[in-house]
Motif scaffolding. Sequence first.
Motif, PDB file in Angstrom:
ATOM      1  N   THR A   1      39.313  31.654  32.945  1.00 58.14           N
ATOM      2  CA  THR A   1      39.142  32.213  34.214  1.00 58.14           C
ATOM      3  C   THR A   1      40.199  31.283  35.109  1.00 58.14           C
ATOM      4  O   THR A   1      40.368  31.491  36.218  1.00 58.14           O
ATOM      5  CB  THR A   1      37.858  32.301  35.143  1.00 58.14           C
ATOM      6  OG1 THR A   1      37.157  31.012  35.118  1.00 58.14           O
ATOM      7  CG2 THR A   1      37.042  33.389  34.492  1.00 58.14           C
TER       8      THR A   1
ATOM      9  N   ARG B   1      37.930  41.728  38.033  1.00 62.28           N
ATOM     10  CA  ARG B   1      37.383  40.997  37.180  1.00 62.28           C
ATOM     11  C   ARG B   1      35.588  40.875  37.472  1.00 62.28           C
ATOM     12  O   ARG B   1      35.423  40.679  38.807  1.00 62.28           O
ATOM     13  CB  ARG B   1      37.653  39.257  37.170  1.00 62.28           C
ATOM     14  CG  ARG B   1      38.891  39.361  36.554  1.00 62.28           C
ATOM     15  CD  ARG B   1      39.264  37.758  36.311  1.00 62.28           C
ATOM     16  NE  ARG B   1      39.079  37.048  37.499  1.00 62.28           N
ATOM     17  CZ  ARG B   1      39.674  35.797  37.531  1.00 62.28           C
ATOM     18  NH1 ARG B   1      39.944  35.136  36.533  1.00 62.28           N
ATOM     19  NH2 ARG B   1      39.446  35.105  38.684  1.00 62.28           N
TER      20      ARG B   1
ATOM     21  N   GLU C   1      37.813  42.812  32.573  1.00 58.78           N
ATOM     22  CA  GLU C   1      39.026  42.378  32.976  1.00 58.78           C
ATOM     23  C   GLU C   1      39.076  40.884  32.844  1.00 58.78           C
ATOM     24  O   GLU C   1      39.734  40.261  33.679  1.00 58.78           O
ATOM     25  CB  GLU C   1      39.098  42.821  34.573  1.00 58.78           C
ATOM     26  CG  GLU C   1      39.460  44.341  34.725  1.00 58.78           C
ATOM     27  CD  GLU C   1      40.548  44.956  33.784  1.00 58.78           C
ATOM     28  OE1 GLU C   1      41.581  44.055  33.480  1.00 58.78           O
ATOM     29  OE2 GLU C   1      40.653  46.114  33.352  1.00 58.78           O
ATOM     30  N   LEU C   2      38.410  40.099  32.012  1.00 57.83           N
ATOM     31  CA  LEU C   2      38.309  38.962  31.873  1.00 57.83           C
ATOM     32  C   LEU C   2      39.050  38.373  30.290  1.00 57.83           C
ATOM     33  O   LEU C   2      38.674  39.251  29.520  1.00 57.83           O
ATOM     34  CB  LEU C   2      36.771  38.330  31.588  1.00 57.83           C
ATOM     35  CG  LEU C   2      35.922  38.219  33.178  1.00 57.83           C
ATOM     36  CD1 LEU C   2      34.524  37.951  32.511  1.00 57.83           C
ATOM     37  CD2 LEU C   2      36.344  37.290  33.952  1.00 57.83           C
TER      38      LEU C   2
END
Length: 722
Positions: A478, A624, A456-457
């Motif tokens: 991020t 994440r 999920e990055l």
Amino acid sequence: MSHMWTFQRVGGLDQVVFKNAKDIINLPELDPKLWVALSCPTTGLDFDKKTLALLDSDKDGRIRIPDILDAISWTRDKIISFDSILNTSETLPLSQINTSTPQGKKLSVTAQSILASLDKNNVDYLTQDDIQKSIKINENKLYNGDLIFPASSELSPDMQMFIKTAIKTIGAQKDMSGQDGINLDIAKTFVANLKIWQQWQKDISNFQTPFGENTAETWKLVQMLTPKIDDYFLRVELAQYAPQAQTALNVDEKYIVPTENGLLSDEALAELPLSKIDTTDALDLVNGLNPLWKTKIGRFKTLVASTLSTPDKLTQQEWQNIKNSLENYTTLISSKPELSKLDVTTQPTESIEDIPTKLITSMANDELLTKFEKMVEQDNKTPISASDVLILEKLVLFHKHLYRLLINFVSFADFFIPTTRAAFQLGKLYIDGRCANLCVAVDNIAKHSTMANYSELCLLYCECTRHGQKQLIAAAMTAGQGDLLIEGRNGVFIDNEGNDWDANVVKIITKPISIQQAILAPYQRIGRCITEQINKWASSKDADVEKSSEQALQNPVNKFDIGKSVGIFAAIGLAVGAIGTALASIFQAIFSLTWWQLPLSFIGLFLIISGPSVILAWLKLRRRTLGPLLEASGWAINGQVKINLMLGRLLTSKAELPTNAKRNLRDPMKQRHKKLNIIFVLAMLLGIGTTAGWLWHEGYIDRYIEPLKQQTQNNIDTNADK
């Protein structure tokens, strides 16, 4: 479990904390399920390469839990206390070497000898640099304690030949200087193989056949001629069985016609029969032979003359007798002895068959082997033994790097400390006004992205080049927004050694980056949608105007239709009126609200537009995790290592002015419009005045002012009474 462990909850995991030496010593008792990592590759890490090679004892390219536990056990036997390891010191104090064991005493003596050879008699610690300098000094010496001898010019010619031949047939190991040489195992194996081979050759030479000393040559020639002679006698039998097929069994004319260059091909000629086929049950060894085989048949005739009843003829029975007489010899030849092999660094290039017989005889005796054993014995007495030096180097490296390995494998303490970097963080990627600190190595982008997608990055896969070198990385974004993160963009990757690489984005895994991005995303989508619709409308109108102009030029007789024009103007007026009515309704609804309802309306509108996007982004940002990203790079991770919003802001930094910087807001490249500014201010004042007048006309001002006046008068009367 008797040991009291301390765990820190970080990244969604309970991670063990190494506070003292006992925590390291008792690590074998810790349940592997509580380790953050189960295994990792030896490549793509910001870690000492020599230490990784020493840990990877089975050379499979991976570090596992048993490798780390073995390293702890090995180190524990050679130092007094693990407390010094927690400091990750560059130096190994000599006082830390455990001299209570024979090996420890020897290591201590070797360490002191190394320092003495470097004129450091007053120094009581050892570094890896000291060891490397000692290796450089001793590597070119014949007797340097590594127990490996190359074919040095300092040795006698016979010993040089002994070593060279052993390297060719058995293989070699690398000595301290990196040259190919042999140790005692190679020398003994070489001599043993020579003796086995020599005995086999002796058995062959002593084997009795009708051909005496020419047996070996006769056997080789028979092996070569067997297919052709067997083929000849088979054709003769077929000619005897079917005389009408005799012509077909011989050579067709088309096969002996010269090629374009006037020559016959040897390959084609070799495939033809050995001799002319007839019904005679004997092979003429002189006349009518295939020219390509004539010389070999002539030599064969000379060697087997004693077995022939007729000197120039070979019958089928005589041929069978010759083969039968060599049958046992063939069995002996086929029983070639199995020679010993060793696991060596440099593989052999020749076999013992290639060594001349005289050379085998001179080296198969034990004289040269005895001399070599004495050389090894003398080398083993060298004050600075290469084997002990390597053990000391391993001890120095483990003393320096073992603790960092633990906090990057058993736990990920380095990753969650902003001032340090984890072993898998290879550098920093500068792109789009941001710096991504989480950059990992990638071997295959397609394979890596399949697994890394579950992290999920938002990942940027970059191809980095520098001075002809190339590497692939995946950088996690991020913080900030992702509008300008597109494939093909260029950036700069700075590795941990300070080298700058040209980075080109070749693939992107698009995921939510920040809450700020989620807030602005709906408005950006609305803006893009409006812009696209305006562009479509403008393009359509432009096409209509161009079409109308062409029609007008082609049909100049067309006159202006006032009826149509009136209709168009009426439609435009209706549209403008509808827009005005809608705006009036909106403003009337807004002004009908009380003063405290107005901000709540805007907040509600904001929640309706941005709320769903923010909620979805928040849910995804909470998921994440670092695990799939490292799994894609070859790690085996226990559970999820979460990356929350705070850590995300630390892993990707945005461009900010220094705290002591000054900002000049006057942009010299910005065009100034004084008249427009004046008009804008007047319009604002007019709007404010109009709004105030409308509020007064509608009674809103009186409605709020009268209670204030009454409250003020009451306060005055109350004070007066007091």
